[in-house]
Design a protein around this motif. Sequence first.
Motif, mmCIF file in Angstrom:
data_model
loop_
_atom_site.group_PDB
_atom_site.id
_atom_site.type_symbol
_atom_site.label_atom_id
_atom_site.label_comp_id
_atom_site.label_asym_id
_atom_site.label_seq_id
_atom_site.Cartn_x
_atom_site.Cartn_y
_atom_site.Cartn_z
ATOM 1 N N GLY A 112 0.814 -1.208 0.000
ATOM 2 C CA GLY A 112 0.000 0.000 0.000
ATOM 3 C C GLY A 112 0.839 1.244 0.000
ATOM 4 O O GLY A 112 2.047 1.196 0.177
ATOM 5 N N ALA B 275 0.187 1.728 6.084
ATOM 6 C CA ALA B 275 -0.335 2.892 5.395
ATOM 7 C C ALA B 275 -0.157 4.145 6.204
ATOM 8 O O ALA B 275 -1.020 4.984 6.247
ATOM 9 N N SER C 293 -1.279 -8.070 4.649
ATOM 10 C CA SER C 293 -2.210 -7.235 3.911
ATOM 11 C C SER C 293 -3.383 -6.876 4.799
ATOM 12 O O SER C 293 -4.029 -7.760 5.364
ATOM 13 N N GLY C 294 -3.629 -5.569 4.961
ATOM 14 C CA GLY C 294 -4.755 -5.147 5.769
ATOM 15 C C GLY C 294 -4.876 -3.642 5.802
ATOM 16 O O GLY C 294 -3.907 -2.926 5.586
ATOM 17 N N GLU C 295 -6.070 -3.170 6.089
ATOM 18 C CA GLU C 295 -6.322 -1.742 6.138
ATOM 19 C C GLU C 295 -5.876 -1.177 7.477
ATOM 20 O O GLU C 295 -5.973 -1.825 8.512
ATOM 21 N N GLY C 296 -5.381 0.062 7.447
ATOM 22 C CA GLY C 296 -5.049 0.752 8.682
ATOM 23 C C GLY C 296 -3.647 1.309 8.676
ATOM 24 O O GLY C 296 -2.852 1.062 7.769
ATOM 25 N N ASP C 297 -3.364 2.097 9.706
ATOM 26 C CA ASP C 297 -2.042 2.664 9.929
ATOM 27 C C ASP C 297 -1.399 1.891 11.083
ATOM 28 O O ASP C 297 -2.062 1.587 12.069
ATOM 29 N N ASP D 114 -6.073 5.064 13.630
ATOM 30 C CA ASP D 114 -6.283 6.047 12.577
ATOM 31 C C ASP D 114 -5.093 6.969 12.401
ATOM 32 O O ASP D 114 -4.836 7.474 11.321
#
Length: 541
Positions: free
Chosen positions: A18, A78, A383-387, A420
């Motif tokens: 990402g 990210a 792999s994954g969403e977020g900071d 976040d």
Amino acid sequence: MTELPQPPNQPPTPSGYGHLPGPPQQGYGFPPPGENPYAQQPVHPPQPPTMPQQVVGPGGPGSGPGAAPKKKTVLLIAASVAAALVLGGVGYVAFSGDDKDPKPVAQEPADAKPSGSPSADKGDGNGNGKGMDIPTDLNEGRKPGEDKALWLKTVKMEGPGAGIPAHGMWVVGDAVVKTVDKSVIGYGVSDGKEKWKIDLRTKVCGLTGQTTPDGKTVVVVENADGSNCNQMKLIDLKAGKEGWTKEVVMEGPFKEAVSATVSLDGDTFALAWVGGQGAYRLSTGDKLFSDAGPEGCKPTTYAAGNNKMIAVALCLDADKTIEIQDADPNTGKKTWSYRLPKGFEVNAVYSVSPTVIDIGNRDTKQRAILVLDEKGQKRNTLSGEGDFVVNCGGSSTSEGLQNCGNSAVDADTVYLAGGDKSTGSEIVAFDLGTGKIKWRTKAGDKKLLIPLDAAKGRLTAYRASIVGEPGEIVSFPADGGAPQTLLKLPSGPSARIEGSFLSASFVASQSAAYVDGRFFLSTTRLLGENKDEKLLMAFGK
């Protein structure tokens, strides 16, 4: 998600990388554009970085006392981690200044009723307990069901104005051990009373949280005139005694260093400094190997743990690529290597075995967490969403690419603090076999979750408050279900003091530990203004 360029002679890279919203922190082993990696290194203290410093050196997440083996997954991060990592409005930066020797003045008694001082620390993280109004009873205001503050250790020292280092923390046997300027001091885990003190005579400029099973470790200190970080010492943390002292053999272009990093496993320890590295026999201090040659891919730092060593090497090709290598702990010889894609650097080594490495590209602002198998082949990426917070070393005494205070790894999972704004407002568990998220859990309103240790499928974490409420130590099951509370820290003035540790401790990997039912918090730097300052605090049943 974007596809990364392929490194030479490597299997295809799956999706899962990402973009970062800002520039990633500088990794070790890759010089900034236009910089000569063999230029003369200045011998004055480094200036505060604009991004977290990743300096050479092994040390490892979960490799210190009470830590567990880490996992092998690669994860896209990210978020950038700025050198002033902000937590609840509090920044953490490296210190610099002149080299005048701080003068110890006095030390507070180590019981749970330290004397008071003039003004109260607000607990906002902008101080270090300077002028704290320390209560005579640390457990005043404790509520039913809450556990106890066992003791608080304060010190009063006069320094040069740039602060006095107090890096590292080891819990070994019946002692919790801290470095304070030119000393290593052991305090009783149950009462905080000083058990022993070693006068090192010069400043500590390199250490690791790792120890041998019998409690030995190595620190690096400056020479007598303070001009070079080149004296290594064996310290027996159980006995409270100093062992051999030997001079670091500095090969290559740099003969002077301002800091060094240390990593050890078994009877081998490795040192690294800007421009050089070497490995030594722990029992004797004798040199085992180094690689100061100019050709090929030159190791710049080593990481060790779980009976394994790996090297981060800088390849002297046109692209200045980075290679991960295994290293025989007796000879340094490699049997496998993994070349990173062009432009990628190593930001962190979360675990050596399994091998879990955070990498980033400053130009494309991509970051990934790479997992390698036992043969040096890529197993997957996370792999994954977020900071996610990358918090390794980052101090002027350089705790290295390991010692990641916001991560924990066991045999099949890596746990990362995220949120976040990369503040640790949640913990995310990634499966090392699939690279996918197993579970994630929020800390709660105005709280942080900080991984401490992982073993046998369970994660131990510190759930801390950012508004002066008491924290707790919790244990999460393998499925991420409801946690078990191991310690519920007390309300009242103790919670305020606990919170004042948080801003300094959250970004330091060796300043919080849960061992044998006790929780320890310590600071990593004293202001040195001849006023009472907190150094170390313990909680228990």
